[in-house]
Design a protein around this motif. Structure first.
Motif, PDB file in Angstrom:
ATOM      1  N   MET A 168       6.908  17.680  -3.453  1.00  0.00           N
ATOM      2  CA  MET A 168       5.594  17.799  -2.854  1.00  0.00           C
ATOM      3  C   MET A 168       4.691  16.643  -3.301  1.00  0.00           C
ATOM      4  SD  MET A 168       3.915  19.792  -0.888  1.00  0.00           S
ATOM      5  CE  MET A 168       2.323  20.380  -0.487  1.00  0.00           C
ATOM      6  N   LEU A 169       4.775  16.280  -4.575  1.00  0.00           N
ATOM      7  CA  LEU A 169       3.962  15.172  -5.075  1.00  0.00           C
ATOM      8  C   LEU A 169       4.339  13.872  -4.373  1.00  0.00           C
ATOM      9  CD1 LEU A 169       1.872  14.021  -7.029  1.00  0.00           C
ATOM     10  CD2 LEU A 169       3.703  13.756  -8.696  1.00  0.00           C
ATOM     11  N   GLU A 170       5.646  13.665  -4.161  1.00  0.00           N
ATOM     12  CA  GLU A 170       6.093  12.443  -3.499  1.00  0.00           C
ATOM     13  C   GLU A 170       5.530  12.358  -2.082  1.00  0.00           C
ATOM     14  OE1 GLU A 170       8.356  14.529  -4.915  1.00  0.00           O
ATOM     15  OE2 GLU A 170       9.439  13.392  -6.434  1.00  0.00           O
ATOM     16  N   GLN A 171       5.480  13.481  -1.378  1.00  0.00           N
ATOM     17  CA  GLN A 171       4.933  13.488  -0.019  1.00  0.00           C
ATOM     18  C   GLN A 171       3.461  13.101  -0.039  1.00  0.00           C
ATOM     19  OE1 GLN A 171       6.037  17.515   0.817  1.00  0.00           O
ATOM     20  NE2 GLN A 171       7.680  16.880   2.188  1.00  0.00           N
ATOM     21  N   PHE A 172       2.728  13.613  -1.012  1.00  0.00           N
ATOM     22  CA  PHE A 172       1.310  13.291  -1.137  1.00  0.00           C
ATOM     23  C   PHE A 172       1.118  11.803  -1.419  1.00  0.00           C
ATOM     24  CE2 PHE A 172      -2.611  13.071  -3.744  1.00  0.00           C
ATOM     25  CZ  PHE A 172      -3.515  13.458  -2.762  1.00  0.00           C
ATOM     26  N   VAL A 173       1.940  11.257  -2.293  1.00  0.00           N
ATOM     27  CA  VAL A 173       1.848   9.833  -2.633  1.00  0.00           C
ATOM     28  C   VAL A 173       2.162   8.969  -1.400  1.00  0.00           C
ATOM     29  CG1 VAL A 173       2.874   7.988  -4.022  1.00  0.00           C
ATOM     30  CG2 VAL A 173       2.303  10.176  -5.081  1.00  0.00           C
ATOM     31  N   VAL A 174       3.175   9.360  -0.633  1.00  0.00           N
ATOM     32  CA  VAL A 174       3.506   8.612   0.580  1.00  0.00           C
ATOM     33  C   VAL A 174       2.350   8.665   1.571  1.00  0.00           C
ATOM     34  CG1 VAL A 174       5.030   8.567   2.603  1.00  0.00           C
ATOM     35  CG2 VAL A 174       6.001   8.845   0.332  1.00  0.00           C
ATOM     36  N   LEU A 175       1.707   9.817   1.701  1.00  0.00           N
ATOM     37  CA  LEU A 175       0.561   9.943   2.600  1.00  0.00           C
ATOM     38  C   LEU A 175      -0.583   9.036   2.153  1.00  0.00           C
ATOM     39  CD1 LEU A 175      -0.760  11.242   5.034  1.00  0.00           C
ATOM     40  CD2 LEU A 175      -1.468  13.136   3.556  1.00  0.00           C
ATOM     41  N   LEU A 176      -0.875   9.028   0.846  1.00  0.00           N
ATOM     42  CA  LEU A 176      -1.926   8.135   0.334  1.00  0.00           C
ATOM     43  C   LEU A 176      -1.578   6.671   0.580  1.00  0.00           C
ATOM     44  CD1 LEU A 176      -2.875   9.795  -3.076  1.00  0.00           C
ATOM     45  CD2 LEU A 176      -4.178   9.822  -0.942  1.00  0.00           C
ATOM     46  N   TRP A 177      -0.315   6.328   0.368  1.00  0.00           N
ATOM     47  CA  TRP A 177       0.126   4.948   0.592  1.00  0.00           C
ATOM     48  C   TRP A 177      -0.051   4.571   2.062  1.00  0.00           C
ATOM     49  CZ3 TRP A 177       4.960   3.556   3.078  1.00  0.00           C
ATOM     50  CH2 TRP A 177       5.232   2.202   3.025  1.00  0.00           C
ATOM     51  N   MET A 178       0.317   5.487   2.965  1.00  0.00           N
ATOM     52  CA  MET A 178       0.190   5.211   4.387  1.00  0.00           C
ATOM     53  C   MET A 178      -1.278   5.102   4.790  1.00  0.00           C
ATOM     54  SD  MET A 178       1.690   4.473   7.150  1.00  0.00           S
ATOM     55  CE  MET A 178       3.348   4.734   6.554  1.00  0.00           C
ATOM     56  N   MET A 179      -2.134   5.919   4.190  1.00  0.00           N
ATOM     57  CA  MET A 179      -3.561   5.839   4.482  1.00  0.00           C
ATOM     58  C   MET A 179      -4.119   4.480   4.042  1.00  0.00           C
ATOM     59  SD  MET A 179      -4.630   9.733   3.460  1.00  0.00           S
ATOM     60  CE  MET A 179      -6.380   9.436   3.463  1.00  0.00           C
ATOM     61  N   GLY A 180      -3.667   3.995   2.898  1.00  0.00           N
ATOM     62  CA  GLY A 180      -4.096   2.674   2.438  1.00  0.00           C
ATOM     63  C   GLY A 180      -3.622   1.577   3.369  1.00  0.00           C
ATOM     64  N   ASN A 181      -2.377   1.691   3.834  1.00  0.00           N
ATOM     65  CA  ASN A 181      -1.861   0.702   4.786  1.00  0.00           C
ATOM     66  C   ASN A 181      -2.674   0.703   6.073  1.00  0.00           C
ATOM     67  OD1 ASN A 181       0.182  -0.188   3.139  1.00  0.00           O
ATOM     68  ND2 ASN A 181       1.781   1.022   4.108  1.00  0.00           N
ATOM     69  N   GLU A 182      -3.007   1.883   6.557  1.00  0.00           N
ATOM     70  CA  GLU A 182      -3.780   1.982   7.796  1.00  0.00           C
ATOM     71  C   GLU A 182      -5.198   1.449   7.605  1.00  0.00           C
ATOM     72  OE1 GLU A 182      -2.739   2.548  10.824  1.00  0.00           O
ATOM     73  OE2 GLU A 182      -0.724   2.831  10.058  1.00  0.00           O
ATOM     74  N   ARG A 183      -5.779   1.681   6.430  1.00  0.00           N
ATOM     75  CA  ARG A 183      -7.113   1.128   6.150  1.00  0.00           C
ATOM     76  C   ARG A 183      -7.063  -0.402   6.194  1.00  0.00           C
ATOM     77  NH1 ARG A 183      -9.717  -1.064   1.944  1.00  0.00           N
ATOM     78  NH2 ARG A 183     -11.950  -0.769   1.794  1.00  0.00           N
ATOM     79  N   ASN A 184      -6.038  -0.981   5.560  1.00  0.00           N
ATOM     80  CA  ASN A 184      -5.883  -2.432   5.603  1.00  0.00           C
ATOM     81  C   ASN A 184      -5.674  -2.919   7.029  1.00  0.00           C
ATOM     82  OD1 ASN A 184      -6.157  -2.586   2.847  1.00  0.00           O
ATOM     83  ND2 ASN A 184      -3.953  -2.631   2.456  1.00  0.00           N
ATOM     84  N   ASN A 185      -4.915  -2.176   7.806  1.00  0.00           N
ATOM     85  CA  ASN A 185      -4.675  -2.543   9.205  1.00  0.00           C
ATOM     86  C   ASN A 185      -5.990  -2.542   9.991  1.00  0.00           C
ATOM     87  OD1 ASN A 185      -2.996  -3.316  11.324  1.00  0.00           O
ATOM     88  ND2 ASN A 185      -2.753  -1.204  12.017  1.00  0.00           N
ATOM     89  N   GLN A 186      -6.863  -1.582   9.695  1.00  0.00           N
ATOM     90  CA  GLN A 186      -8.159  -1.532  10.360  1.00  0.00           C
ATOM     91  C   GLN A 186      -9.018  -2.738   9.974  1.00  0.00           C
ATOM     92  OE1 GLN A 186     -10.286   2.132   9.770  1.00  0.00           O
ATOM     93  NE2 GLN A 186      -8.539   3.387  10.415  1.00  0.00           N
ATOM     94  N   LEU A 187      -9.025  -3.077   8.694  1.00  0.00           N
ATOM     95  CA  LEU A 187      -9.852  -4.182   8.224  1.00  0.00           C
ATOM     96  C   LEU A 187      -9.345  -5.536   8.712  1.00  0.00           C
ATOM     97  CD1 LEU A 187     -10.481  -3.050   4.537  1.00  0.00           C
ATOM     98  CD2 LEU A 187     -12.109  -3.000   6.439  1.00  0.00           C
ATOM     99  N   VAL A 188      -8.041  -5.736   8.683  1.00  0.00           N
ATOM    100  CA  VAL A 188      -7.464  -7.036   9.011  1.00  0.00           C
ATOM    101  C   VAL A 188      -7.271  -7.203  10.513  1.00  0.00           C
ATOM    102  CG1 VAL A 188      -5.438  -8.511   8.715  1.00  0.00           C
ATOM    103  CG2 VAL A 188      -6.349  -7.249   6.765  1.00  0.00           C
ATOM    104  N   ASN A 189      -6.671  -6.207  11.158  1.00  0.00           N
ATOM    105  CA  ASN A 189      -6.301  -6.336  12.570  1.00  0.00           C
ATOM    106  C   ASN A 189      -7.263  -5.639  13.523  1.00  0.00           C
ATOM    107  OD1 ASN A 189      -3.950  -7.759  11.840  1.00  0.00           O
ATOM    108  ND2 ASN A 189      -2.896  -5.835  11.437  1.00  0.00           N
TER     109      ASN A 189
END
Length: 88
Positions: free
Chosen positions: A1-22
């Motif tokens: 369960m913790l790993e799933q949460f970490v993956v979700l946070l990582w994906m949210m960070g990637n999407e935030r960067n995608n919003q800022l850059v692209n």
């Protein structure tokens, strides 16, 4: 369960960067879907790795009489050329 949460946070960070850059905004359901897909890939690999741990170890075997085993390797070192090695 913790790993799933970490993956979700990582994906949210990637999407935030995608919003800022692209300047592209993904829907929340897309972010969660991508995170779940990454999680499934990780879990599948992890299950395969666990399965392989139970496999018999591969060991060196002497070649039959009249045969020779050869192991070769090479590397290129910048400014120094190429190195080659061989073991019979």
């Amino acid at each position: 369960m913790l790993e799933q949460f970490v993956v979700l946070l990582w994906m949210m960070g990637n999407e935030r960067n995608n919003q800022l850059v692209n300047r592209k905004k993904a829907e929340e359901w897309e972010i969660v879907g991508k995170a779940l897909a990454y999680w499934e890939e990780y879990a599948s690999y992890h299950r395969q790795e666990e399965h392989m741990r139970g496999a018999e170890a591969i060991t060196w075997k002497r070649p039959p009489i009249g045969w020779v085993k050869v192991n070769v390797d090479a590397t290129v070192i910048a400014g120094q050329g190429t190195r080659f090695g061989m073991v019979l």
